[in-house]
Design an enzyme around this catalytic site. Structure first.
Site, PDB file in Angstrom:
ATOM      1  CB  ILE A  64     -16.873  10.634 -21.101  1.00  0.00           C
ATOM      2  CG1 ILE A  64     -17.560  11.799 -21.810  1.00  0.00           C
ATOM      3  CG2 ILE A  64     -17.701  10.058 -19.959  1.00  0.00           C
ATOM      4  CD1 ILE A  64     -18.841  11.390 -22.548  1.00  0.00           C
ATOM      5  CB  SER A  89     -27.631  18.528 -23.891  1.00  0.00           C
ATOM      6  OG  SER A  89     -27.815  19.545 -22.917  1.00  0.00           O
ATOM      7  CB  THR A 133     -31.448  13.859 -29.719  1.00  0.00           C
ATOM      8  OG1 THR A 133     -32.370  14.802 -30.240  1.00  0.00           O
ATOM      9  CG2 THR A 133     -30.184  13.945 -30.563  1.00  0.00           C
ATOM     10  CG  ASP A 134     -36.497  14.255 -31.860  1.00  0.00           C
ATOM     11  OD1 ASP A 134     -35.597  15.003 -31.397  1.00  0.00           O
ATOM     12  OD2 ASP A 134     -37.708  14.581 -31.848  1.00  0.00           O
ATOM     13  CD  GLU A 135     -32.518  18.594 -31.290  1.00  0.00           C
ATOM     14  OE1 GLU A 135     -31.639  19.306 -31.778  1.00  0.00           O
ATOM     15  OE2 GLU A 135     -33.075  18.841 -30.200  1.00  0.00           O
ATOM     16  CE1 TYR A 158     -27.206  17.335 -28.237  1.00  0.00           C
ATOM     17  CE2 TYR A 158     -29.181  17.812 -29.538  1.00  0.00           C
ATOM     18  CZ  TYR A 158     -28.551  17.119 -28.517  1.00  0.00           C
ATOM     19  OH  TYR A 158     -29.256  16.197 -27.776  1.00  0.00           O
ATOM     20  CE  LYS A 162     -26.840  12.537 -28.135  1.00  0.00           C
ATOM     21  NZ  LYS A 162     -26.348  12.027 -26.812  1.00  0.00           N
ATOM     22  CG  ASN A 257     -40.780  26.930 -30.496  1.00  0.00           C
ATOM     23  OD1 ASN A 257     -40.892  25.827 -29.980  1.00  0.00           O
ATOM     24  ND2 ASN A 257     -39.799  27.220 -31.346  1.00  0.00           N
TER      25      ASN A 257
HETATM   26  P1  NAD Z   1     -27.806  18.096 -19.678  1.00  0.00           P
HETATM   27  O1  NAD Z   1     -27.014  19.113 -20.438  1.00  0.00           O
HETATM   28  O2  NAD Z   1     -28.831  18.552 -18.704  1.00  0.00           O
HETATM   29  O3  NAD Z   1     -26.805  17.149 -18.866  1.00  0.00           O
HETATM   30  C1  NAD Z   1     -25.629  16.654 -19.431  1.00  0.00           C
HETATM   31  C2  NAD Z   1     -24.771  16.074 -18.317  1.00  0.00           C
HETATM   32  O4  NAD Z   1     -23.568  15.538 -18.909  1.00  0.00           O
HETATM   33  C3  NAD Z   1     -24.333  17.098 -17.273  1.00  0.00           C
HETATM   34  O5  NAD Z   1     -24.510  16.581 -15.975  1.00  0.00           O
HETATM   35  C4  NAD Z   1     -22.866  17.333 -17.585  1.00  0.00           C
HETATM   36  O6  NAD Z   1     -22.092  17.673 -16.434  1.00  0.00           O
HETATM   37  C5  NAD Z   1     -22.456  15.971 -18.138  1.00  0.00           C
HETATM   38  N1  NAD Z   1     -21.287  16.061 -19.011  1.00  0.00           N
HETATM   39  C6  NAD Z   1     -21.072  16.936 -20.024  1.00  0.00           C
HETATM   40  N2  NAD Z   1     -19.858  16.735 -20.575  1.00  0.00           N
HETATM   41  C7  NAD Z   1     -19.296  15.704 -19.900  1.00  0.00           C
HETATM   42  C8  NAD Z   1     -18.057  15.009 -19.997  1.00  0.00           C
HETATM   43  N3  NAD Z   1     -17.126  15.379 -20.902  1.00  0.00           N
HETATM   44  N4  NAD Z   1     -17.831  13.981 -19.158  1.00  0.00           N
HETATM   45  C9  NAD Z   1     -18.752  13.611 -18.243  1.00  0.00           C
HETATM   46  N5  NAD Z   1     -19.924  14.241 -18.075  1.00  0.00           N
HETATM   47  C10 NAD Z   1     -20.199  15.272 -18.900  1.00  0.00           C
HETATM   48  O7  NAD Z   1     -28.420  17.141 -20.789  1.00  0.00           O
HETATM   49  P2  NAD Z   1     -29.836  16.395 -20.822  1.00  0.00           P
HETATM   50  O8  NAD Z   1     -30.839  17.308 -21.396  1.00  0.00           O
HETATM   51  O9  NAD Z   1     -30.089  15.748 -19.515  1.00  0.00           O
HETATM   52  O10 NAD Z   1     -29.532  15.275 -21.916  1.00  0.00           O
HETATM   53  C11 NAD Z   1     -28.970  14.027 -21.536  1.00  0.00           C
HETATM   54  C12 NAD Z   1     -28.799  13.160 -22.764  1.00  0.00           C
HETATM   55  O11 NAD Z   1     -30.060  12.960 -23.385  1.00  0.00           O
HETATM   56  C13 NAD Z   1     -27.887  13.780 -23.822  1.00  0.00           C
HETATM   57  O12 NAD Z   1     -27.096  12.753 -24.381  1.00  0.00           O
HETATM   58  C14 NAD Z   1     -28.855  14.333 -24.852  1.00  0.00           C
HETATM   59  O13 NAD Z   1     -28.281  14.342 -26.146  1.00  0.00           O
HETATM   60  C15 NAD Z   1     -29.991  13.349 -24.749  1.00  0.00           C
HETATM   61  N6  NAD Z   1     -31.326  13.872 -25.095  1.00  0.00           N
HETATM   62  C16 NAD Z   1     -31.780  15.032 -24.520  1.00  0.00           C
HETATM   63  C17 NAD Z   1     -33.073  15.484 -24.829  1.00  0.00           C
HETATM   64  C18 NAD Z   1     -33.637  16.714 -24.181  1.00  0.00           C
HETATM   65  O14 NAD Z   1     -34.752  17.126 -24.503  1.00  0.00           O
HETATM   66  N7  NAD Z   1     -32.958  17.337 -23.226  1.00  0.00           N
HETATM   67  C19 NAD Z   1     -33.864  14.759 -25.722  1.00  0.00           C
HETATM   68  C20 NAD Z   1     -33.362  13.583 -26.294  1.00  0.00           C
HETATM   69  C21 NAD Z   1     -32.089  13.144 -25.959  1.00  0.00           C
HETATM   70  P1  TYD Z   2     -34.606  24.091 -27.103  1.00  0.00           P
HETATM   71  O1  TYD Z   2     -35.267  23.962 -25.773  1.00  0.00           O
HETATM   72  O2  TYD Z   2     -33.266  24.739 -27.185  1.00  0.00           O
HETATM   73  O3  TYD Z   2     -34.553  22.608 -27.726  1.00  0.00           O
HETATM   74  P2  TYD Z   2     -34.132  22.129 -29.233  1.00  0.00           P
HETATM   75  O4  TYD Z   2     -33.605  23.254 -29.990  1.00  0.00           O
HETATM   76  O5  TYD Z   2     -33.077  21.111 -28.949  1.00  0.00           O
HETATM   77  O6  TYD Z   2     -35.374  21.559 -29.809  1.00  0.00           O
HETATM   78  O7  TYD Z   2     -35.567  24.877 -28.081  1.00  0.00           O
HETATM   79  C1  TYD Z   2     -36.884  24.425 -28.332  1.00  0.00           C
HETATM   80  C2  TYD Z   2     -37.485  25.347 -29.375  1.00  0.00           C
HETATM   81  O8  TYD Z   2     -37.641  26.668 -28.810  1.00  0.00           O
HETATM   82  C3  TYD Z   2     -36.623  25.519 -30.613  1.00  0.00           C
HETATM   83  O9  TYD Z   2     -37.464  25.607 -31.756  1.00  0.00           O
HETATM   84  C4  TYD Z   2     -35.914  26.856 -30.387  1.00  0.00           C
HETATM   85  C5  TYD Z   2     -36.932  27.649 -29.576  1.00  0.00           C
HETATM   86  N1  TYD Z   2     -36.380  28.625 -28.609  1.00  0.00           N
HETATM   87  C6  TYD Z   2     -36.829  29.936 -28.596  1.00  0.00           C
HETATM   88  O10 TYD Z   2     -37.690  30.345 -29.397  1.00  0.00           O
HETATM   89  N2  TYD Z   2     -36.315  30.797 -27.670  1.00  0.00           N
HETATM   90  C7  TYD Z   2     -35.368  30.411 -26.770  1.00  0.00           C
HETATM   91  O11 TYD Z   2     -34.912  31.253 -25.952  1.00  0.00           O
HETATM   92  C8  TYD Z   2     -34.926  29.044 -26.788  1.00  0.00           C
HETATM   93  C9  TYD Z   2     -33.890  28.573 -25.808  1.00  0.00           C
HETATM   94  C10 TYD Z   2     -35.471  28.188 -27.718  1.00  0.00           C
END
Ligand code: NAD
Ligand code: TYD
Length: 350
Positions: A64, A89, A133-135, A158, A162, A257
């Site tokens: 993208i 992400s 994300t809520d972050e 990050y 976002k 955690n």
């Molecule tokens: P992920 O890292 O598992 O997947 C991201 C995907 O995007 C991958 O398949 C990767 O190949 C693709 N990607 C990365 N860069 C790209 C590019 N330049 N062009 C096209 N594709 C690309 O992420 P996720 O955890 O599934 O998160 C998905 C979305 O949801 C993100 O936008 C993230 O900010 C949002 N989100 C995630 C969480 C969470 O807890 N994981 C919570 C809230 C929101």
């Molecule tokens: P993570 O899964 O990376 O999500 P986010 O930081 O986006 O919330 O981490 C969740 C929580 O766990 C965060 O407070 C950081 C902590 N954490 C650890 O303590 N050890 C680890 O190895 C990782 C990856 C996260």
């Protein structure tokens, strides 16, 4: 077949994206689902083996960051709607290298917005749904919740990227009347979750009997939601949410955690027939993450009360299903932890 929609789902080979793709392919046979993904380390087409031969599914390898290629995919599939999940992400990776987060999360989102603006000339219904994300709201103290009106206060590279992408999405609504919707969700967990994030990393390390790295004192709080409930929320917002509005999504399910890691240890010891306490002995308190946000917690009343969405299962049920999935899919874990994973792991934890 007359297609009702041709939906571009970006990041569909990732964790949440693969659940969204699977849901839309299975539930909406009259939609064409175009999964556009760069297949970074986090993208894996193995996540979609159960739907990849479906007649209403097509995969496009797309970065993208490349505006011309984004526009080509819009033309090729006559894209009517977008559900945008593609992103870098992981917070720890954003601390190690922020620039890729700017390029994919900010520039990539603007490329998609621009393509939608250029291609959607007609009066017909379109939706550009940005999954965020809520972050973006920053960090909470012991009390209170994030609502849709909480001011943005991102604190990691990050979350800053976002937040910037959310702001561009809003700007395209206000300036160009692009029909956008946004959702801001709390931490997800479930199957196909890459083992850089807390829950799958701990599950994998418990299985391998490796150290369990808990940052700081382990007292940071996250609000966990089962990924399939997030996919259901995205479905609901995409179809029924109001254009121009944002929706917070969360499970009212806060855990420190360390309590969560203890729970995973105990559940896994039970499932693996190990003595209780075996896995807890693997816990190591390690150097804290830089700028570590203390607490996230979502007030999800808007989506619950106006759109009727709510989580479908308890955390106990979701965690049990998640652990069972990892136990029955060791090949998946083996494949995703080959390649660059070990180098990333060493850089982050040694
Ligand atoms: P992920 O890292 O598992 O997947 C991201 C995907 O995007 C991958 O398949 C990767 O190949 C693709 N990607 C990365 N860069 C790209 C590019 N330049 N062009 C096209 N594709 C690309 O992420 P996720 O955890 O599934 O998160 C998905 C979305 O949801 C993100 O936008 C993230 O900010 C949002 N989100 C995630 C969480 C969470 O807890 N994981 C919570 C809230 C929101
Ligand atoms: P993570 O899964 O990376 O999500 P986010 O930081 O986006 O919330 O981490 C969740 C929580 O766990 C965060 O407070 C950081 C902590 N954490 C650890 O303590 N050890 C680890 O190895 C990782 C990856 C996260």
């Amino acid at each position: 077949m007359d297609r009702k929609k041709s939906i571009l789902i970006t990041g569909g080979a990732g964790f949440i994206g693969s659940h969204v793709v699977r849901r839309f392919v299975n539930r909406y046979p009259t939609y064409l689902v175009v999964n556009a993904d760069k297949l970074t380390y986090a993208g894996n087409l193995e996540n979609l083996v159960d739907v990849d031969t479906a007649e209403n599914y097509v995969f496009e390898r797309l970065d993208i960051q490349d505006a011309a290629s984004v526009s080509d995919v819009f033309s090729k599939h006559n894209i009517t709607d977008v559900i945008h999940l593609a992103a870098e992400s992981h917070v720890d990776r954003s601390i190690q290298g922020p620039l890729e987060f700017v390029k994919t999360n900010v520039l990539g989102t603007v490329n998609l917005l621009e393509a939608a603006r250029m291609h959607w000339k007609s009066e017909s219904d379109h939706v550009f749904h940005h999954v965020s994300t809520d972050e973006v709201y920053g960090s909470l103290g012991p009390d209170g919740f994030f609502t849709e009106d909480t001011p943005y206060d991102p604190r990691s590279p990050y979350s800053a990227s976002k937040a910037a992408s959310d702001h561009f999405v809003s700007a395209y609504y206000h300036t160009f009347q692009l029909p956008v919707k946004r959702s801001n969700c709390s931490n997800n967990y479930g199957s196909h979750h890459f083992p850089e994030k807390l829950i799958p990393l701990m599950i994998n390390n418990i299985l391998m009997e490796r150290e369990l790295p808990v940052y700081g004192a382990g007292l940071n709080v996250r609000d966990w939601l089962w990924v399939e409930d997030h996919a259901a929320a995205i479905d609901t917002i995409f179809h029924d949410g109001i254009i121009g509005e944002s929706y917070n999504v969360g499970g009212l399910n806060e855990w420190t955690n360390i309590d969560l890691v203890h729970k995973l240890c105990d559940l896994m010891d039970e499932k693996l027939g190990r003595t209780q306490g075996h896995s807890r002995a693997l816990i190591r308190f390690v150097k804290d993450r830089a700028g570590h946000d203390q607490r996230y917690a979502i007030d999800a009343r808007k989506i619950e009360e106006t759109l009727g969405w709510k989580p479908s299962i308890t955390f106990e049920e979701g965690l049990a299903r998640t652990i069972d999935w990892y136990l029955t899919n060791p090949e998946w874990m083996k494949n995703v932890t080959s390649g660059e994973y070990l180098a990333y792991y060493d850089k982050t934890y040694r």
